[in-house]
Scaffold this motif. Structure first.
Motif, PDB file in Angstrom:
ATOM      1  N   LYS A  12       0.850  -1.185   0.000  1.00  0.00           N
ATOM      2  CA  LYS A  12       0.000   0.000   0.000  1.00  0.00           C
ATOM      3  C   LYS A  12       0.888   1.238   0.000  1.00  0.00           C
ATOM      4  N   ILE A  13       0.586   2.191  -0.891  1.00  0.00           N
ATOM      5  CA  ILE A  13       1.357   3.418  -1.014  1.00  0.00           C
ATOM      6  C   ILE A  13       0.410   4.602  -0.953  1.00  0.00           C
ATOM      7  N   ASN A  14       0.704   5.539  -0.088  1.00  0.00           N
ATOM      8  CA  ASN A  14      -0.101   6.741   0.049  1.00  0.00           C
ATOM      9  C   ASN A  14       0.412   7.803  -0.917  1.00  0.00           C
ATOM     10  N   PRO A  15      -0.428   8.316  -1.831  1.00  0.00           N
ATOM     11  CA  PRO A  15       0.035   9.371  -2.738  1.00  0.00           C
ATOM     12  C   PRO A  15       0.482  10.636  -2.009  1.00  0.00           C
ATOM     13  N   LEU A  16       0.007  10.842  -0.770  1.00  0.00           N
ATOM     14  CA  LEU A  16       0.511  11.946   0.032  1.00  0.00           C
ATOM     15  C   LEU A  16       1.902  11.574   0.537  1.00  0.00           C
ATOM     16  N   GLY A  17       2.916  12.191  -0.045  1.00  0.00           N
ATOM     17  CA  GLY A  17       4.284  11.882   0.323  1.00  0.00           C
ATOM     18  C   GLY A  17       4.863  10.661  -0.349  1.00  0.00           C
ATOM     19  N   ALA A  18       4.083   9.982  -1.192  1.00  0.00           N
ATOM     20  CA  ALA A  18       4.539   8.742  -1.843  1.00  0.00           C
ATOM     21  C   ALA A  18       5.108   7.779  -0.805  1.00  0.00           C
ATOM     22  N   GLU A  19       4.365   7.598   0.265  1.00  0.00           N
ATOM     23  CA  GLU A  19       4.848   6.828   1.412  1.00  0.00           C
ATOM     24  C   GLU A  19       4.313   5.396   1.390  1.00  0.00           C
ATOM     25  N   VAL A  20       5.231   4.432   1.412  1.00  0.00           N
ATOM     26  CA  VAL A  20       4.839   3.023   1.531  1.00  0.00           C
ATOM     27  C   VAL A  20       4.332   2.805   2.953  1.00  0.00           C
ATOM     28  N   SER A  21       3.053   2.511   3.084  1.00  0.00           N
ATOM     29  CA  SER A  21       2.455   2.420   4.415  1.00  0.00           C
ATOM     30  C   SER A  21       2.228   0.983   4.867  1.00  0.00           C
ATOM     31  N   SER A  22       2.299   0.034   3.926  1.00  0.00           N
ATOM     32  CA  SER A  22       2.068  -1.355   4.301  1.00  0.00           C
ATOM     33  C   SER A  22       2.720  -2.278   3.281  1.00  0.00           C
ATOM     34  N   VAL A  23       3.372  -3.313   3.784  1.00  0.00           N
ATOM     35  CA  VAL A  23       3.827  -4.437   2.957  1.00  0.00           C
ATOM     36  C   VAL A  23       3.443  -5.702   3.712  1.00  0.00           C
ATOM     37  N   ARG A  24       2.506  -6.452   3.154  1.00  0.00           N
ATOM     38  CA  ARG A  24       2.010  -7.655   3.822  1.00  0.00           C
ATOM     39  C   ARG A  24       2.300  -8.896   2.994  1.00  0.00           C
ATOM     40  N   ASP A  25       2.615  -9.967   3.709  1.00  0.00           N
ATOM     41  CA  ASP A  25       2.749 -11.274   3.097  1.00  0.00           C
ATOM     42  C   ASP A  25       1.354 -11.815   2.810  1.00  0.00           C
ATOM     43  N   ASN A  26       1.103 -12.194   1.562  1.00  0.00           N
ATOM     44  CA  ASN A  26      -0.246 -12.621   1.178  1.00  0.00           C
ATOM     45  C   ASN A  26      -0.695 -13.892   1.888  1.00  0.00           C
ATOM     46  N   GLU A  27       0.237 -14.780   2.139  1.00  0.00           N
ATOM     47  CA  GLU A  27      -0.138 -16.076   2.733  1.00  0.00           C
ATOM     48  C   GLU A  27      -0.360 -15.971   4.229  1.00  0.00           C
ATOM     49  N   SER A  28       0.587 -15.353   4.938  1.00  0.00           N
ATOM     50  CA  SER A  28       0.518 -15.316   6.396  1.00  0.00           C
ATOM     51  C   SER A  28      -0.151 -14.064   6.949  1.00  0.00           C
ATOM     52  N   ALA A 141      15.547   8.040   1.751  1.00  0.00           N
ATOM     53  CA  ALA A 141      14.359   7.276   2.128  1.00  0.00           C
ATOM     54  C   ALA A 141      14.463   6.898   3.595  1.00  0.00           C
ATOM     55  N   HIS A 142      13.311   6.595   4.208  1.00  0.00           N
ATOM     56  CA  HIS A 142      13.267   6.441   5.667  1.00  0.00           C
ATOM     57  C   HIS A 142      12.299   5.315   6.054  1.00  0.00           C
ATOM     58  N   PRO A 143      12.383   4.138   5.425  1.00  0.00           N
ATOM     59  CA  PRO A 143      11.412   3.079   5.733  1.00  0.00           C
ATOM     60  C   PRO A 143      11.611   2.486   7.125  1.00  0.00           C
ATOM     61  N   GLY A 144      10.490   2.320   7.826  1.00  0.00           N
ATOM     62  CA  GLY A 144      10.512   1.720   9.157  1.00  0.00           C
ATOM     63  C   GLY A 144       9.896   0.329   9.142  1.00  0.00           C
ATOM     64  N   PHE A 145      10.513  -0.593   9.887  1.00  0.00           N
ATOM     65  CA  PHE A 145      10.093  -1.998   9.885  1.00  0.00           C
ATOM     66  C   PHE A 145       9.775  -2.455  11.308  1.00  0.00           C
ATOM     67  N   ASN A 146       8.706  -3.213  11.432  1.00  0.00           N
ATOM     68  CA  ASN A 146       8.319  -3.730  12.739  1.00  0.00           C
ATOM     69  C   ASN A 146       9.418  -4.609  13.332  1.00  0.00           C
ATOM     70  N   VAL A 147       9.748  -4.351  14.598  1.00  0.00           N
ATOM     71  CA  VAL A 147      10.692  -5.194  15.341  1.00  0.00           C
ATOM     72  C   VAL A 147      10.140  -5.350  16.763  1.00  0.00           C
ATOM     73  N   PRO A 148       9.612  -6.539  17.091  1.00  0.00           N
ATOM     74  CA  PRO A 148       9.614  -7.733  16.254  1.00  0.00           C
ATOM     75  C   PRO A 148       8.522  -7.679  15.190  1.00  0.00           C
ATOM     76  N   LEU A 149       8.685  -8.518  14.174  1.00  0.00           N
ATOM     77  CA  LEU A 149       7.641  -8.677  13.176  1.00  0.00           C
ATOM     78  C   LEU A 149       6.457  -9.406  13.804  1.00  0.00           C
ATOM     79  N   GLY A 150       5.267  -9.130  13.272  1.00  0.00           N
ATOM     80  CA  GLY A 150       4.055  -9.659  13.872  1.00  0.00           C
ATOM     81  C   GLY A 150       4.092 -11.155  14.089  1.00  0.00           C
ATOM     82  N   GLY A 151       3.739 -11.580  15.297  1.00  0.00           N
ATOM     83  CA  GLY A 151       3.685 -13.000  15.605  1.00  0.00           C
ATOM     84  C   GLY A 151       5.015 -13.625  15.954  1.00  0.00           C
ATOM     85  N   ALA A 152       6.087 -12.825  15.910  1.00  0.00           N
ATOM     86  CA  ALA A 152       7.414 -13.374  16.191  1.00  0.00           C
ATOM     87  C   ALA A 152       7.547 -13.732  17.667  1.00  0.00           C
TER      88      ALA A 152
END
Length: 291
Positions: A12-28, A141-152
């Motif tokens: 998911k990318i928000n056109p405001l700021g061209a910000e990637v707001s979500s990257v999800r694994d389709n299976e899990s 660029a300034h991407p932030g990643f969940n730590v821990p990742l969900g369910g870890a």
């Protein structure tokens, strides 16, 4: 919100700021991106333009005129227009106007291309100078990643940052929000860097990459999930807010730096600044693998 999707990931990318707001694994359903909890940091992955970091007193001078600009510039808070879009690729663009010229007296076209292929999202950054005079800018660029990742099963300190090539890097210290680029220190990254909140007690860890292709991987031995960012850039920041015990880490490719502790205030003297001749285009890219 714009959506890119393939067999493996949904972005998911928000056109405001061209910000990637979500990257999800389709299976899990695993969410990789930080979800902008304002109690810690209310953004996901902002684009930094036309400066990286902070100016001294949020001000600079160009051709005897003084201008005010806040940290990381304005592109992250302005809308981008869609130039082209398919199921796995989108091209977004932002251009100068009277409002940007009030704080940044240059004409520019900023184009971002996001392309999803298998488990990888590639981002192409392009800055075009439509004017005859030199365009001065920084970008990052300034991407932030969940730590821990969900369910870890792991927690923050079970994660590590692995840098390849494995070697000793020069790290640029920060004094407050200013870069102390004249006093780099050595950081041994022949072994993975174990995460700890105290690692960020003086803000970001800033590595000098000298435009050599480098891969920075965020992972844990507790499971098989993580992210790996590959880029050839002058610098890379690793950041999590301190003293907050924030459950995320940012991996940040930079073509620029915050004002130096010795900054003159003259924009053309700014450390890490890019110079772009009239009619030319600056191009760079990075890719992030999600696993």
């Amino acid at each position: 919100m714009l959506t890119l999707k393939n067999d493996y990931l949904t972005v998911k990318i928000n056109p405001l700021g061209a910000e990637v707001s979500s990257v999800r694994d389709n299976e899990s359903g695993l969410e990789y991106m930080w979800q902008a909890d304002a109690a810690y940091w209310g953004r996901h992955a902002p684009i930094l333009f036309p400066i990286v970091g902070r100016l001294n007193q949020d001000q600079y001078t160009f051709q005897d005129h003084s201008y005010h600009m806040t940290q990381h510039g304005f592109a992250r808070d302005r809308p981008f227009t869609i130039q082209d879009q398919t199921a796995t690729r989108v091209v977004l663009q932002q251009t100068s106007d009277d409002k940007t010229r009030d704080v940044y007296p240059f004409d520019f076209t900023l184009t971002l291309t996001f392309e999803l292929k298998d488990h990888e999202l590639r981002t192409d950054l392009a800055v075009t100078n439509p004017a005859a005079d030199t365009l001065y800018f920084s970008i990052g660029a300034h991407p932030g990643f969940n730590v821990p990742l969900g369910g870890a099963l792991a927690d923050f300190t079970d994660y590590q940052v692995t840098v390849s090539p494995k070697k000793t890097y020069q790290r640029i210290p920060l004094v407050g929000s200013a870069s102390d680029s004249h006093h780099p220190v050595s950081l041994d990254l022949t072994q993975p860097l174990t995460l700890d909140h105290e690692l960020f007690n003086h803000d970001a860890q800033i590595l000098t990459l000298d435009n050599h292709e480098t891969t920075v991987m965020l992972s844990t031995t507790a499971d098989d999930h993580g992210v790996a960012l590959t880029v050839a850039a002058p610098y890379l920041g690793i950041w999590s807010p301190y003293p907050k015990q924030a459950p995320f880490v940012c991996l940040e490719p930079w073509w620029g730096l915050a004002d130096d502790v010795q900054a003159s205030g003259q924009f053309t003297d700014k450390v890490g600044l890019q110079h772009l001749a009239g009619g030319q285009t600056f191009a760079a890219h990075y890719q992030i693998t999600y696993f």
